[in-house]
Design an enzyme around this catalytic site. Structure first.
Site, PDB file in Angstrom:
ATOM      1  N   MET A  14      -5.319  -4.840  -5.919  1.00 28.23           N
ATOM      2  CA  MET A  14      -5.545  -4.013  -7.236  1.00 28.23           C
ATOM      3  C   MET A  14      -4.236  -4.490  -8.199  1.00 28.23           C
ATOM      4  SD  MET A  14      -7.814  -1.866  -7.590  1.00 28.23           S
ATOM      5  CE  MET A  14      -7.175  -0.326  -8.441  1.00 28.23           C
ATOM      6  N   ASN A  33       7.022  -8.909  -6.158  1.00 21.18           N
ATOM      7  CA  ASN A  33       6.335  -8.189  -4.954  1.00 21.18           C
ATOM      8  C   ASN A  33       7.511  -8.558  -3.788  1.00 21.18           C
ATOM      9  OD1 ASN A  33       3.748  -7.264  -3.507  1.00 21.18           O
ATOM     10  ND2 ASN A  33       4.637  -9.011  -2.155  1.00 21.18           N
ATOM     11  N   ARG A  34       7.440  -7.249  -3.128  1.00 18.35           N
ATOM     12  CA  ARG A  34       8.602  -7.167  -2.121  1.00 18.35           C
ATOM     13  C   ARG A  34       8.635  -8.367  -1.277  1.00 18.35           C
ATOM     14  NH1 ARG A  34       7.958  -2.829   2.480  1.00 18.35           N
ATOM     15  NH2 ARG A  34       5.992  -3.842   2.746  1.00 18.35           N
ATOM     16  N   VAL A  74       2.172  -0.007  -5.556  1.00 22.67           N
ATOM     17  CA  VAL A  74       2.483   0.081  -3.996  1.00 22.67           C
ATOM     18  C   VAL A  74       1.659   1.011  -3.266  1.00 22.67           C
ATOM     19  CG1 VAL A  74       4.622  -1.041  -4.448  1.00 22.67           C
ATOM     20  CG2 VAL A  74       4.512   1.210  -4.166  1.00 22.67           C
ATOM     21  N   ASN A 109      -2.507   6.139  -5.977  1.00 20.39           N
ATOM     22  CA  ASN A 109      -3.073   7.327  -6.010  1.00 20.39           C
ATOM     23  C   ASN A 109      -2.192   8.388  -5.413  1.00 20.39           C
ATOM     24  OD1 ASN A 109      -5.938   7.657  -6.490  1.00 20.39           O
ATOM     25  ND2 ASN A 109      -6.537   6.591  -4.904  1.00 20.39           N
ATOM     26  N   SER A 135      -8.944   4.018 -11.702  1.00 19.11           N
ATOM     27  CA  SER A 135     -10.413   4.061 -10.985  1.00 19.11           C
ATOM     28  C   SER A 135     -11.113   2.782 -11.269  1.00 19.11           C
ATOM     29  CB  SER A 135     -11.015   5.287 -11.088  1.00 19.11           C
ATOM     30  OG  SER A 135     -12.072   5.339 -10.284  1.00 19.11           O
ATOM     31  N   GLY A 137     -11.756   0.398  -8.591  1.00 22.69           N
ATOM     32  CA  GLY A 137     -11.679  -0.612  -7.535  1.00 22.69           C
ATOM     33  C   GLY A 137     -11.320  -1.948  -8.042  1.00 22.69           C
ATOM     34  N   LYS A 189      -7.275  12.373 -11.733  1.00 14.94           N
ATOM     35  CA  LYS A 189      -7.933  11.314 -10.665  1.00 14.94           C
ATOM     36  C   LYS A 189      -8.098  11.768  -9.290  1.00 14.94           C
ATOM     37  CE  LYS A 189      -8.666   7.165  -8.964  1.00 14.94           C
ATOM     38  NZ  LYS A 189      -8.060   6.782  -7.863  1.00 14.94           N
ATOM     39  N   HIS A 192     -11.280  13.582  -9.694  1.00 16.14           N
ATOM     40  CA  HIS A 192     -12.531  12.479  -9.669  1.00 16.14           C
ATOM     41  C   HIS A 192     -12.810  11.921  -8.550  1.00 16.14           C
ATOM     42  CE1 HIS A 192     -12.980   7.941  -9.680  1.00 16.14           C
ATOM     43  NE2 HIS A 192     -13.608   8.049 -10.884  1.00 16.14           N
ATOM     44  N   ASN A 193     -11.856  11.685  -7.745  1.00 14.44           N
ATOM     45  CA  ASN A 193     -12.284  11.346  -6.280  1.00 14.44           C
ATOM     46  C   ASN A 193     -12.965  12.324  -5.306  1.00 14.44           C
ATOM     47  OD1 ASN A 193     -10.552   9.205  -7.014  1.00 14.44           O
ATOM     48  ND2 ASN A 193      -9.292   8.954  -5.227  1.00 14.44           N
ATOM     49  N   GLU A 196     -16.080  11.932  -6.664  1.00  8.04           N
ATOM     50  CA  GLU A 196     -16.917  10.715  -6.231  1.00  8.04           C
ATOM     51  C   GLU A 196     -17.521  11.053  -4.700  1.00  8.04           C
ATOM     52  OE1 GLU A 196     -14.194   7.377  -6.725  1.00  8.04           O
ATOM     53  OE2 GLU A 196     -14.472   6.913  -4.526  1.00  8.04           O
ATOM     54  N   TYR A 197     -16.708  11.792  -3.832  1.00  8.49           N
ATOM     55  CA  TYR A 197     -17.093  12.209  -2.500  1.00  8.49           C
ATOM     56  C   TYR A 197     -18.502  12.806  -2.658  1.00  8.49           C
ATOM     57  CZ  TYR A 197     -12.584  11.231   0.115  1.00  8.49           C
ATOM     58  OH  TYR A 197     -11.616  10.818   0.797  1.00  8.49           O
ATOM     59  N   LYS A 266      -9.317   8.342   2.607  1.00  7.07           N
ATOM     60  CA  LYS A 266      -7.817   8.108   2.656  1.00  7.07           C
ATOM     61  C   LYS A 266      -7.184   9.527   2.043  1.00  7.07           C
ATOM     62  CE  LYS A 266      -7.889   3.351   0.958  1.00  7.07           C
ATOM     63  NZ  LYS A 266      -8.175   2.809  -0.437  1.00  7.07           N
TER      64      LYS A 266
HETATM   65  P1  2AM Z   1       4.257  -6.527   0.709  1.00  4.05           P
HETATM   66  O1  2AM Z   1       3.295  -7.531   0.233  1.00  4.05           O
HETATM   67  O2  2AM Z   1       5.950  -7.079   0.540  1.00  4.05           O
HETATM   68  O3  2AM Z   1       4.025  -5.797   1.839  1.00  4.05           O
HETATM   69  C1  2AM Z   1       0.319  -2.799  -0.935  1.00  4.05           C
HETATM   70  O4  2AM Z   1       0.946  -2.627   0.319  1.00  4.05           O
HETATM   71  C2  2AM Z   1       1.418  -3.315  -1.919  1.00  4.05           C
HETATM   72  O5  2AM Z   1       2.714  -2.590  -1.939  1.00  4.05           O
HETATM   73  C3  2AM Z   1       2.117  -4.660  -1.525  1.00  4.05           C
HETATM   74  O6  2AM Z   1       2.235  -5.564  -2.399  1.00  4.05           O
HETATM   75  C4  2AM Z   1       3.435  -4.183  -0.653  1.00  4.05           C
HETATM   76  O7  2AM Z   1       4.287  -5.459  -0.741  1.00  4.05           O
HETATM   77  C5  2AM Z   1       3.785  -3.215  -1.534  1.00  4.05           C
HETATM   78  N1  2AM Z   1       4.732  -2.472  -0.630  1.00  4.05           N
HETATM   79  C6  2AM Z   1       4.500  -1.514   0.316  1.00  4.05           C
HETATM   80  N2  2AM Z   1       5.483  -0.704   0.733  1.00  4.05           N
HETATM   81  C7  2AM Z   1       6.445  -1.250   0.060  1.00  4.05           C
HETATM   82  C8  2AM Z   1       7.858  -0.830  -0.403  1.00  4.05           C
HETATM   83  N3  2AM Z   1       8.556   0.003   0.560  1.00  4.05           N
HETATM   84  N4  2AM Z   1       8.492  -1.548  -1.216  1.00  4.05           N
HETATM   85  C9  2AM Z   1       8.181  -2.587  -2.063  1.00  4.05           C
HETATM   86  N5  2AM Z   1       6.898  -2.912  -2.025  1.00  4.05           N
HETATM   87  C10 2AM Z   1       6.317  -2.079  -1.028  1.00  4.05           C
END
Ligand code: 2AM
Length: 479
Positions: A14, A33-34, A74, A109, A135, A137, A189, A192-193, A196-197, A266
């Site tokens: 996403m 990204n982490r 995240v 979400n 929303s 996907g 939202k 909305h979900n 959707e259900y 979820k």
């Molecule tokens: P990642 O690739 O390092 O796992 C969906 O899980 C997204 O959320 C991913 O990009 C993931 O990073 C990120 N994510 C999940 N937990 C996280 C956290 N505690 N800190 C930072 N990014 C996180």
């Protein structure tokens, strides 16, 4: 490269698609990204695009124009207002790096009360926060989602150009509005979900009736494809037709018929139910949809019970065309009920929280981008434009007329399914709501008598002024 207009943290599918969407509208986007390798691979995969891949959060923050606009995508799994999750973890890391008036947007979400907590917390730090439901996907994120942002109106004004340019468009109008303050965006939202259900379950009940009537998957696909040309036109009807057409290359069989009948979820549907219970709003169709998923997931119990518990022989007649028309009407009517209930819940909470929600405009932004997009939503917008204080969607002249015209078939379908032992929990919950809502007198008089009998709870009388309470000395019951 110049500073970025927008930043995004969390490059799962996403997140990646949203970045590509924002970039495609002419903005420069900083990404983080982490796991750094994910950032590197993403940037390398898109040469020539206006992307800044940051290896550290510091580098990421410094690469953004002020006020910074940082969207967090995240995994959010907090189930209560106080629960801390990855969104909080990222916010905590960001706070020391940001400057006054920078904006953090949570596009996951998140539970709306967690959004309210974060909103207040960030405001106390001199930062701004938007909780935005997104929303649509993966495809919606890439090409144009429906966005439901909540937070201060002044912060929305800053975000508006980006949000409006990336949102889906219907009749030239972007599928995003400022929903309201605080957690209003994530709240809408969530509902909305829930809706959707409801939509999904109603379609599944229609399919199940056709299946019991001996339709092939190709025949069913043709029905849904045809429905997609009429009143029921919607993304979910469309993908149902396409899904039913799909054949498994290995076996040549219908893919749908090869899939295990255990539904996942979820949690947003369950949140919707809890919220409805807290607000004493009836959302029986959505309730039935959530519970249908729960029962489906108990497959081992169902398999065992299928040889223990008896049902009737199935006989649905041979007039397939007539059945299609009846099920169409049952689905249409039930869908109206489901939306009436979902909107009632939004209205009730919106009034309680004084969010100033505009139900007609909310329905309008669901017309594109999101999973529940449908032609029908135009009618809901019209209904609230015609009467902004509409008490219940069923009472709008257009919907009243549809319910009146479809009800005979709706009743026949619920009866037929029930007599044949085919579960139609959402069709029948919808009909039960309709019949209860339109009843001038319900049997709650007897219920009040029972309450007064065992607990001296008192009751009001039809022949006395409202607000005057009575108690009867009921006979004593022994044993
Ligand atoms: P990642 O690739 O390092 O796992 C969906 O899980 C997204 O959320 C991913 O990009 C993931 O990073 C990120 N994510 C999940 N937990 C996280 C956290 N505690 N800190 C930072 N990014 C996180």
């Amino acid at each position: 490269m110049s500073l970025a207009d927008f930043g995004l943290i969390g490059l799962a599918v996403m997140g990646q698609n949203l970045v590509l969407n924002v970039e495609s509208r002419g903005f420069t986007v900083a990404v983080f990204n982490r796991t750094t390798s994910v950032t590197d691979e993403f940037v390398a995969k898109h040469p020539g695009k206006k992307l800044i891949g940051a290896k550290t959060l510091e580098e990421f923050v410094q690469s953004l124009k002020r006020p910074r606009k940082i969207q967090i995508m995240v995994k959010s799994n907090a189930v209560g207002a106080a629960d801390r999750d990855a969104v909080d973890a990222v916010i905590e890391q960001l706070i020391p790096l940001l400057e006054p008036d920078d904006i953090i947007i949570d596009g996951g979400n998140s539970f709306y009360l967690a959004t309210e907590r974060r909103d207040a917390y960030l405001a106390s730090k001199g930062l701004r926060f938007i909780g935005a439901g997104v929303s649509g996907g993966e495809e919606g994120a890439r090409k144009g989602p429906s966005i439901m942002p909540g937070g201060p109106a002044s912060t929305w004004e800053v975000m508006k150009p980006i949000f409006e340019s990336i949102a889906a468009k219907v009749d030239g109008e972007p599928c995003v509005i400022h929903i309201g303050p605080g957690g209003a965006g994530h709240y809408v939202k969530m509902i909305h979900n829930g809706i959707e259900y409801g939509d999904m379950q109603l379609i599944c009940e229609a399919y199940n009736i056709f299946k019991h009537a001996g339709f092939t998957t190709d025949e069913m696909a043709a029905v849904f494809n045809q429905w997609n040309e009429g009143d029921l036109q919607s993304y979910l009807i469309q993908i149902t037709g396409k899904a039913l057409e799909q054949k498994d290359p290995e076996t040549g069989k219908s893919v749908v018929e090869l899939i295990v009948d255990k539904a996942g979820q979820k949690g947003t549907g369950q949140w919707t139910l809890l919220n409805a219970a807290e607000n004493a709003v009836v959302i029986s169709t959505i309730n039935a949809a959530v519970e249908a998923r729960i029962l489906s997931s108990q497959r081992q119990q169902r398999l065992a019970a299928s040889t223990e518990l008896q049902g009737p022989a199935v006989s649905l007649g041979s007039d397939k065309a007539a059945l299609v028309q009846k099920v169409h009407d049952a689905l249409y009517a039930s869908k109206i009920i489901s939306y009436a209930q979902g909107l009632d819940l939004i209205k009730t909470t919106g009034e309680k929280k004084q969010w100033g929600l505009d139900l007609g405009r909310i329905a309008a932004i669901w017309r594109g981008g999101c999973i529940i997009r449908a032609r029908f939503l135009n009618r809901i917008t019209d209904a609230y434009r015609g009467n902004p204080t509409l008490v219940n969607l069923m009472l709008d002249p257009f919907f009243k007329d549809v319910l009146n015209k479809t009800q005979q078939h709706w009743r026949e379908v619920v009866s037929l399914a029930t007599l044949n032992g085919i579960p139609v929990p959402a069709f029948s919950a919808s009909l039960g709501y309709y019949d209860s809502y339109r009843a001038a007198r319900l049997p709650a008089n007897l219920l009040q008598a029972q309450r007064d009998f065992f607990g001296a709870h008192t009751y009001e009388r039809l022949d006395k002024p409202a607000g005057e309470f009575f108690h009867t000395d009921w006979p004593e019951v022994i044993g």
